[in-house]
Write a protein that holds these residues in place. Structure first.
Motif, PDB file in Angstrom:
ATOM      1  N   THR A 282       6.818  -1.978  15.227  1.00 29.72           N
ATOM      2  CA  THR A 282       5.901  -1.791  14.110  1.00 29.72           C
ATOM      3  C   THR A 282       6.312  -0.595  13.258  1.00 29.72           C
ATOM      4  OG1 THR A 282       4.450  -0.481  15.512  1.00 29.72           O
ATOM      5  CG2 THR A 282       3.966  -2.838  15.340  1.00 29.72           C
ATOM      6  N   THR A 283       7.339   0.105  13.740  1.00 30.85           N
ATOM      7  CA  THR A 283       7.864   1.249  12.995  1.00 30.85           C
ATOM      8  C   THR A 283       9.390   1.137  12.962  1.00 30.85           C
ATOM      9  OG1 THR A 283       7.983   2.576  15.019  1.00 30.85           O
ATOM     10  CG2 THR A 283       5.974   2.777  13.687  1.00 30.85           C
ATOM     11  N   PRO A 284      10.014   1.743  11.964  1.00 28.21           N
ATOM     12  CA  PRO A 284      11.494   1.704  11.932  1.00 28.21           C
ATOM     13  C   PRO A 284      12.076   2.512  13.075  1.00 28.21           C
ATOM     14  CG  PRO A 284      10.631   3.091  10.161  1.00 28.21           C
ATOM     15  CD  PRO A 284       9.449   2.475  10.833  1.00 28.21           C
ATOM     16  N   LEU A 285      13.350   2.279  13.340  1.00 27.73           N
ATOM     17  CA  LEU A 285      14.054   3.072  14.352  1.00 27.73           C
ATOM     18  C   LEU A 285      14.071   4.528  13.921  1.00 27.73           C
ATOM     19  CD1 LEU A 285      17.278   1.013  15.189  1.00 27.73           C
ATOM     20  CD2 LEU A 285      15.483   1.634  16.777  1.00 27.73           C
TER      21      LEU A 285
ATOM     22  N   TRP B  79      18.394  -5.268  17.635  1.00 27.59           N
ATOM     23  CA  TRP B  79      17.458  -4.735  16.640  1.00 27.59           C
ATOM     24  C   TRP B  79      16.775  -5.869  15.883  1.00 27.59           C
ATOM     25  CZ3 TRP B  79      21.710  -0.853  14.871  1.00 27.59           C
ATOM     26  CH2 TRP B  79      21.760   0.216  15.785  1.00 27.59           C
ATOM     27  N   ARG B  80      17.505  -6.913  15.548  1.00 28.35           N
ATOM     28  CA  ARG B  80      16.871  -8.039  14.847  1.00 28.35           C
ATOM     29  C   ARG B  80      15.805  -8.692  15.716  1.00 28.35           C
ATOM     30  NH1 ARG B  80      22.210 -10.748  12.032  1.00 28.35           N
ATOM     31  NH2 ARG B  80      22.303  -9.298  10.267  1.00 28.35           N
ATOM     32  N   ARG B  81      16.076  -8.804  17.011  1.00 30.13           N
ATOM     33  CA  ARG B  81      15.061  -9.373  17.918  1.00 30.13           C
ATOM     34  C   ARG B  81      13.818  -8.504  17.957  1.00 30.13           C
ATOM     35  NH1 ARG B  81      19.044 -11.257  22.801  1.00 30.13           N
ATOM     36  NH2 ARG B  81      19.654 -13.215  21.840  1.00 30.13           N
ATOM     37  N   GLN B  82      13.983  -7.213  17.707  1.00 30.17           N
ATOM     38  CA  GLN B  82      12.843  -6.284  17.669  1.00 30.17           C
ATOM     39  C   GLN B  82      12.166  -6.292  16.303  1.00 30.17           C
ATOM     40  OE1 GLN B  82      14.581  -2.493  18.715  1.00 30.17           O
ATOM     41  NE2 GLN B  82      14.865  -3.057  20.851  1.00 30.17           N
ATOM     42  N   GLY B  83      12.721  -7.040  15.356  1.00 29.75           N
ATOM     43  CA  GLY B  83      12.130  -7.110  14.023  1.00 29.75           C
ATOM     44  C   GLY B  83      12.684  -6.097  13.048  1.00 29.75           C
ATOM     45  N   VAL B  84      13.757  -5.441  13.424  1.00 34.19           N
ATOM     46  CA  VAL B  84      14.370  -4.448  12.541  1.00 34.19           C
ATOM     47  C   VAL B  84      15.288  -5.186  11.565  1.00 34.19           C
ATOM     48  CG1 VAL B  84      15.902  -2.450  12.430  1.00 34.19           C
ATOM     49  CG2 VAL B  84      14.300  -2.688  14.339  1.00 34.19           C
ATOM     50  N   PRO B  85      15.037  -5.054  10.258  1.00 32.47           N
ATOM     51  CA  PRO B  85      15.932  -5.694   9.293  1.00 32.47           C
ATOM     52  C   PRO B  85      17.243  -4.920   9.223  1.00 32.47           C
ATOM     53  CG  PRO B  85      14.277  -4.403   8.154  1.00 32.47           C
ATOM     54  CD  PRO B  85      13.966  -4.318   9.619  1.00 32.47           C
ATOM     55  N   VAL B  86      18.321  -5.586   9.490  1.00 29.61           N
ATOM     56  CA  VAL B  86      19.617  -4.896   9.526  1.00 29.61           C
ATOM     57  C   VAL B  86      20.696  -5.863   9.058  1.00 29.61           C
ATOM     58  CG1 VAL B  86      19.875  -5.435  11.989  1.00 29.61           C
ATOM     59  CG2 VAL B  86      21.221  -3.602  10.990  1.00 29.61           C
ATOM     60  N   ASP B  87      21.639  -5.321   8.303  1.00 27.23           N
ATOM     61  CA  ASP B  87      22.743  -6.103   7.747  1.00 27.23           C
ATOM     62  C   ASP B  87      24.046  -5.644   8.419  1.00 27.23           C
ATOM     63  OD1 ASP B  87      24.586  -7.501   6.226  1.00 27.23           O
ATOM     64  OD2 ASP B  87      24.177  -6.400   4.379  1.00 27.23           O
ATOM     65  N   PHE B  88      24.643  -6.544   9.203  1.00 31.85           N
ATOM     66  CA  PHE B  88      25.881  -6.228   9.921  1.00 31.85           C
ATOM     67  C   PHE B  88      26.952  -5.697   8.967  1.00 31.85           C
ATOM     68  CE2 PHE B  88      30.079  -7.528  11.513  1.00 31.85           C
ATOM     69  CZ  PHE B  88      30.092  -6.918  12.759  1.00 31.85           C
ATOM     70  N   ALA B  89      27.125  -6.344   7.825  1.00 38.07           N
ATOM     71  CA  ALA B  89      28.167  -5.931   6.876  1.00 38.07           C
ATOM     72  C   ALA B  89      27.920  -4.517   6.358  1.00 38.07           C
ATOM     73  CB  ALA B  89      28.249  -6.919   5.721  1.00 38.07           C
ATOM     74  N   ALA B  90      26.660  -4.180   6.126  1.00 35.91           N
ATOM     75  CA  ALA B  90      26.350  -2.826   5.641  1.00 35.91           C
ATOM     76  C   ALA B  90      26.698  -1.788   6.696  1.00 35.91           C
ATOM     77  CB  ALA B  90      24.873  -2.729   5.271  1.00 35.91           C
TER      78      ALA B  90
ATOM     79  N   ALA C  66      11.986  -0.388   4.430  1.00 38.62           N
ATOM     80  CA  ALA C  66      11.113  -0.204   3.265  1.00 38.62           C
ATOM     81  C   ALA C  66      11.120  -1.446   2.384  1.00 38.62           C
ATOM     82  CB  ALA C  66      11.553   1.024   2.476  1.00 38.62           C
ATOM     83  N   ALA C  67      12.289  -2.048   2.201  1.00 37.13           N
ATOM     84  CA  ALA C  67      12.387  -3.263   1.383  1.00 37.13           C
ATOM     85  C   ALA C  67      11.616  -4.404   2.030  1.00 37.13           C
ATOM     86  CB  ALA C  67      13.846  -3.647   1.186  1.00 37.13           C
ATOM     87  N   ARG C  68      11.714  -4.507   3.356  1.00 36.53           N
ATOM     88  CA  ARG C  68      10.982  -5.558   4.058  1.00 36.53           C
ATOM     89  C   ARG C  68       9.483  -5.360   3.897  1.00 36.53           C
ATOM     90  NH1 ARG C  68      10.020  -5.836  10.326  1.00 36.53           N
ATOM     91  NH2 ARG C  68       8.547  -4.320   9.578  1.00 36.53           N
TER      92      ARG C  68
ATOM     93  N   ALA D 257       8.000  -3.882   1.512  1.00 39.11           N
ATOM     94  CA  ALA D 257       7.622  -4.116   0.119  1.00 39.11           C
ATOM     95  C   ALA D 257       7.739  -5.583  -0.257  1.00 39.11           C
ATOM     96  CB  ALA D 257       8.497  -3.258  -0.796  1.00 39.11           C
ATOM     97  N   GLY D 258       8.259  -6.397   0.659  1.00 43.96           N
ATOM     98  CA  GLY D 258       8.408  -7.822   0.384  1.00 43.96           C
ATOM     99  C   GLY D 258       9.621  -8.164  -0.439  1.00 43.96           C
ATOM    100  N   VAL D 259      10.556  -7.203  -0.547  1.00 38.75           N
ATOM    101  CA  VAL D 259      11.770  -7.429  -1.327  1.00 38.75           C
ATOM    102  C   VAL D 259      12.807  -8.164  -0.500  1.00 38.75           C
ATOM    103  CG1 VAL D 259      13.642  -6.294  -2.578  1.00 38.75           C
ATOM    104  CG2 VAL D 259      11.318  -5.376  -2.694  1.00 38.75           C
ATOM    105  N   ALA D 260      12.915  -7.817   0.786  1.00 41.55           N
ATOM    106  CA  ALA D 260      13.950  -8.416   1.644  1.00 41.55           C
ATOM    107  C   ALA D 260      13.458  -9.688   2.288  1.00 41.55           C
ATOM    108  CB  ALA D 260      14.376  -7.433   2.717  1.00 41.55           C
TER     109      ALA D 260
END
Length: 112
Positions: free
Chosen positions: A29-32, A75-86, A105-107, A109-112
Motif C-alpha cells: 500500500t506504500t512504495p518501496l 515487486w510487480r507481484r507486490q503491486g509495485v509499478p516497475v519498468d525493467f527497461a528503465a 506516483a503515476a500509478r 494519479a491514474g497516469v500509468a
C-alpha cells in the motif's frame, strides 16, 4: 476435501512442500522505501545492504539481468509499478529509487 492454493514443489520423497519463492506476496500500500530497495538489491547480489552505495553501478557489483528480472517480478507481484527497461538503463540504487517513486506516483494519479 481441502484444496491448497499455496504453490508447492515436489521433493524426492514425493511429498510436496510449499515453495516460498512462488507464494503469493502481499500487495503493498506504500512504495518501496530506500532501505527496502537497498536490502532487496543487496540480497539479490549477496552483499550486505550497507555495502551498496546509492550511486554504485549495480552491474559492476554483480547484479545481472536474471537477478534484475527476479526483483522486478517480485515487486510487480507486490503491486509495485516497475519498468525493467528503465532499471537496466540506469543501474544504480539512486536511479531505481527515483524510477520507483515516479512510477508509484503515476500509478496513484491514474497516469500509468
Amino acid at each position: 476435501m481441502t484444496v491448497s492454493t499455496t504453490p508447492t514443489t515436489p521433493t524426492t520423497t514425493g511429498t510436496p512442500v510449499a515453495n516460498p519463492s512462488r507464494t503469493r506476496a502481499a500487495r503493498r500500500t506504500t512504495p518501496l522505501s530506500a532501505d527496502e530497495l537497498r536490502r532487496d538489491v543487496a540480497t539479490a547480489i549477496g552483499l550486505a545492504p550497507e555495502a551498496v552505495e546509492g550511486d554504485a553501478h549495480l552491474v559492476h557489483l554483480g547484479l545481472g539481468s536474471l537477478e534484475t528480472m527476479l526483483l522486478v517480478t517480485r515487486w510487480r507481484r507486490q503491486g509495485v509499478p516497475v519498468d525493467f527497461a528503465a532499471l537496466t538503463a540506469a543501474p544504480t540504487l539512486d536511479a531505481w529509487y527515483r524510477h520507483l517513486g515516479e512510477a508509484w506516483a503515476a500509478r496513484d494519479a491514474g497516469v500509468a
